[in-house]
Scaffold this motif. Structure first.
Motif, PDB file in Angstrom:
ATOM      1  N   TYR A  46      30.269  36.684  38.365  1.00 31.72           N
ATOM      2  CA  TYR A  46      30.398  36.790  40.438  1.00 31.72           C
ATOM      3  C   TYR A  46      30.543  35.297  41.220  1.00 31.72           C
ATOM      4  O   TYR A  46      31.549  35.515  41.111  1.00 31.72           O
ATOM      5  N   LYS A  47      29.465  35.270  40.509  1.00 30.24           N
ATOM      6  CA  LYS A  47      28.990  33.757  41.307  1.00 30.24           C
ATOM      7  C   LYS A  47      30.196  32.870  40.924  1.00 30.24           C
ATOM      8  O   LYS A  47      30.295  31.438  41.358  1.00 30.24           O
ATOM      9  N   ASP A  48      30.404  33.308  39.849  1.00 31.53           N
ATOM     10  CA  ASP A  48      31.309  31.904  38.568  1.00 31.53           C
ATOM     11  C   ASP A  48      32.798  32.009  39.428  1.00 31.53           C
ATOM     12  O   ASP A  48      32.390  30.327  40.041  1.00 31.53           O
ATOM     13  N   ALA A  49      33.228  32.113  39.910  1.00 29.20           N
ATOM     14  CA  ALA A  49      34.520  32.919  40.074  1.00 29.20           C
ATOM     15  C   ALA A  49      34.419  32.927  41.518  1.00 29.20           C
ATOM     16  O   ALA A  49      35.940  31.889  42.283  1.00 29.20           O
ATOM     17  N   LEU A  50      32.912  33.355  41.953  1.00 30.52           N
ATOM     18  CA  LEU A  50      33.239  32.922  43.601  1.00 30.52           C
ATOM     19  C   LEU A  50      33.339  31.333  44.147  1.00 30.52           C
ATOM     20  O   LEU A  50      34.291  31.149  44.924  1.00 30.52           O
ATOM     21  N   ARG A  51      32.294  30.457  43.004  1.00 28.27           N
ATOM     22  CA  ARG A  51      32.613  29.040  44.266  1.00 28.27           C
ATOM     23  C   ARG A  51      34.069  28.603  43.139  1.00 28.27           C
ATOM     24  O   ARG A  51      34.236  27.348  43.920  1.00 28.27           O
ATOM     25  N   ALA A  52      34.018  28.617  42.179  1.00 27.25           N
ATOM     26  CA  ALA A  52      35.871  28.469  41.624  1.00 27.25           C
ATOM     27  C   ALA A  52      36.832  28.999  43.086  1.00 27.25           C
ATOM     28  O   ALA A  52      38.100  27.954  42.773  1.00 27.25           O
ATOM     29  N   GLY A  53      36.643  30.026  43.868  1.00 24.08           N
ATOM     30  CA  GLY A  53      37.978  30.716  44.641  1.00 24.08           C
ATOM     31  C   GLY A  53      36.922  29.761  45.905  1.00 24.08           C
ATOM     32  O   GLY A  53      38.199  30.060  46.992  1.00 24.08           O
ATOM     33  N   GLY A  54      36.054  28.899  45.965  1.00 25.37           N
ATOM     34  CA  GLY A  54      35.709  28.386  47.297  1.00 25.37           C
ATOM     35  C   GLY A  54      34.454  29.465  48.023  1.00 25.37           C
ATOM     36  O   GLY A  54      35.246  28.891  49.166  1.00 25.37           O
TER      37      GLY A  54
END
Lengths: 355, 355
Positions: free
Chosen positions: B208-216
């Motif tokens: 979840y956090k990978d993608a959240l971070r990648a999405g700003g």
DNA sequence: CTGAAAGCGCTTACAG
DNA sequence: CTGAAAGCGCTTACAG
């Protein structure tokens, strides 16, 4: 690694090792500790079950026997909820659960201290084997065995309520969708129908017809379709056949929620509105029924309670208590959104369940 | 009634009786018939399992070990589908299925020839006991044990897809709803979160956090809620807490479909529209997800296949074949109707899965 | 607090 | 095609 090895290692007798596990009060704490440590060091995981069972003559295991391959038994939501109830009671009593398919009656009859026979055909060989061996058992749902410990639902009455509901809504052209029992039972044929070896199917059929007849619908004009097998694909095939049938039914009485889902899906695919153009009732009140679109009108049974009751009856038998009288659980209609008056306009409307 | 009784009755040796069951070619058909008839007459149901197991040193039984009470294990739709897969393979190989709760590691380690350890916490005592006893085993989902036979899903990647989907829709205020593991793990606390003994939860969190971070979206601003227990009530409590939270989330990443259902239900109760005002994703793609209103956007795993694979790996170990390499199944996003751009308007819309 | 001995029900290598 | 004997691992009544 056996008790003997541990005993030899410590210079004590095997009995002392056994006592360390089974009767901690029979030896000093210090010795017990040494036994347990040695066991751990040698990789001994406690008394072997086979040896222990052989000696003690019990296995602390409840067997649950199914008619169908285990895979179906576990995947079916109603059966799973039932098993959940059994598991809860068995767990509390520190019994294991052994899942068995009927295919090998001897195995079924040997791995457990007692059997819960779950919804099995009349004349299934497990039952004969169980009786022969005088193994404690409880029958669930079917077959009906005189004087045997039994837990089931009032299927006939539940079915009656479902059919009465449709009749009250004004439906006249009704079809029935019955379980697929694997064998192709030509239920369309009334004679064969009477010989059907599944009491639950027989009773639900009877209940439907009671109410239909009472409502002025001649059961002779109500076709009985059958899923050609126990899986979802078979249900779909049968559902499509109903939609294509000459009767042009405005309502379908499905004998399980899974069958009802198949009818709803087939209707959606055929562009038939449920409940506007077609009413559908299920049976069981599986959790998904209340989440499905539309929510399914169905007959509720408390599967968890059924499971608990079955396990308790069996455990009581295992303790040598006298057989309890058969337990019959309620099955009652839950009206939701998959039923409505027929397209032409029906009788009176009913209130929907508020969840 | 034992082999000896039958033998005495017939005036033959116990061995002949045993052979009648186990090696029909070792005696004449006529004699075998007489043995079987006598057995039936005396109510003998074939070789006792305890005696046979003791002698043969095998039980033709696969144990499936759970962390939770058996009742939960069986009722959870994902776990049930998994067990269905195990049952299918075990059944074909003529093995029984023994369901075990982790509570008694010794029992778990003794009733079966091999163990499937299903989704259990790091450091669970069953695993240590299994290792000590050199009992063949397969770990499913968790814990991660170096070099151990393993079947699991790509949880991190699946979680990443779910979160990426929300980010692409334009969501910024996102909450995570994690499993309840019974113990009150204060997941809100980052330090404790790192020490969480459940690899699956850790990996999904990370995904979840990978993608959240990648999405700003800064993961530090994404609260992690936790169900206080494994049942539906606990899920509801957590879902309500999320809806009341200060963040005012426009989307919830739920770690299972059951948790997602709880969020959807709580939203309905609070008059919050899903997906209009709140998007929700699940995990597992349990059958009910595709029937729920709205249909749930979720991450699909093939639980049946996972079960089959686990059973096959174990059976291979039981046959003495060398350990297979860990199996990692795909987990991929299935977009349905429970996700949409946030109320303020989002980014681009995605097409819905067509079923 | 500890031990020697019997036996739970079965199957198999060996001999005939 | 059939049998006598040993032993799988354990626990319990009995004795000390």
């Amino acid at each position: 690694v056996t008790v003997k090895d541990i005993a030899a290692e410590l210079g004590v007798s095997p009995m002392t090792v056994s006592n360390a596990y089974n009767r901690p009060d029979q030896l000093s704490d210090a010795l017990r500790q040494r036994v347990l440590e040695t066991a751990a060091r040698l990789g001994y995981a406690g008394p072997s079950r086979a040896g222990r069972d052989l000696r003690l003559g019990g296995q602390r295991t409840i067997g649950v026997v199914y008619d169908t391959p285990l895979a179906y038994a576990v995947r079916d939501a109603a059966a799973a909820a039932f098993l959940g109830g059994v598991a809860a009671v068995a767990g509390k009593a520190e019994h294991h659960l052994l899942l068995l398919a009927t295919a090998d009656p001897v195995a079924a009859t040997r791995g457990a201290d007692g059997l819960i026979v779950y919804s099995v055909a009349d004349g299934d060989p497990v039952l004969a084997a169980t009786l022969d061996r005088r193994l404690p058992f409880v029958v669930v749902d079917q077959p009906r065995v005189p004087d045997a410990p039994f837990v089931g639902a009032n299927d006939r009455r539940g079915a009656r309520e479902a059919a009465a509901h449709l009749v009250e809504l004004g439906h006249r052209r009704v079809a029935i969708l019955a379980f697929g029992h694997g064998d192709p039972w030509p239920l369309a044929d009334a004679e064969r129908r009477a010989a059907l070896p599944y009491a639950v199917t027989r009773e639900r059929l009877a209940g439907y017809k009671d109410a239909l007849r009472a409502g002025g619908v001649d059961p002779a004009n109500v076709p009985v379709h059958e899923a050609p097998g126990p899986d979802a694909d078979a249900a779909r095939v049968a559902a499509e056949a109903i939609l294509r049938s000459d009767l042009g039914p405005t309502a379908v009485l499905a004998m399980s929620d899974d069958l009802a889902f198949a009818v709803v899906d087939a209707a959606a695919l055929a562009g038939v509105d449920v409940p506007g153009e077609l009413s559908v009732t299920g049976f069981d009140d599986v959790p998904a029924s209340a989440r499905t679109r539309p929510e399914i009108t169905t007959v509720r049974q408390d599967h968890d309670r059924k499971g608990r009751l079955a396990a308790e009856l069996l455990l009581a038998r295992l303790r040598g208590e006298p057989p309890m009288s058969p337990q019959r659980l309620r099955a009652r209609l839950v009206v939701r959104a998959s039923t409505a008056p027929p397209p032409g306009g029906g009788a009176r409307t009913l209130e929907r369940e508020d969840r």
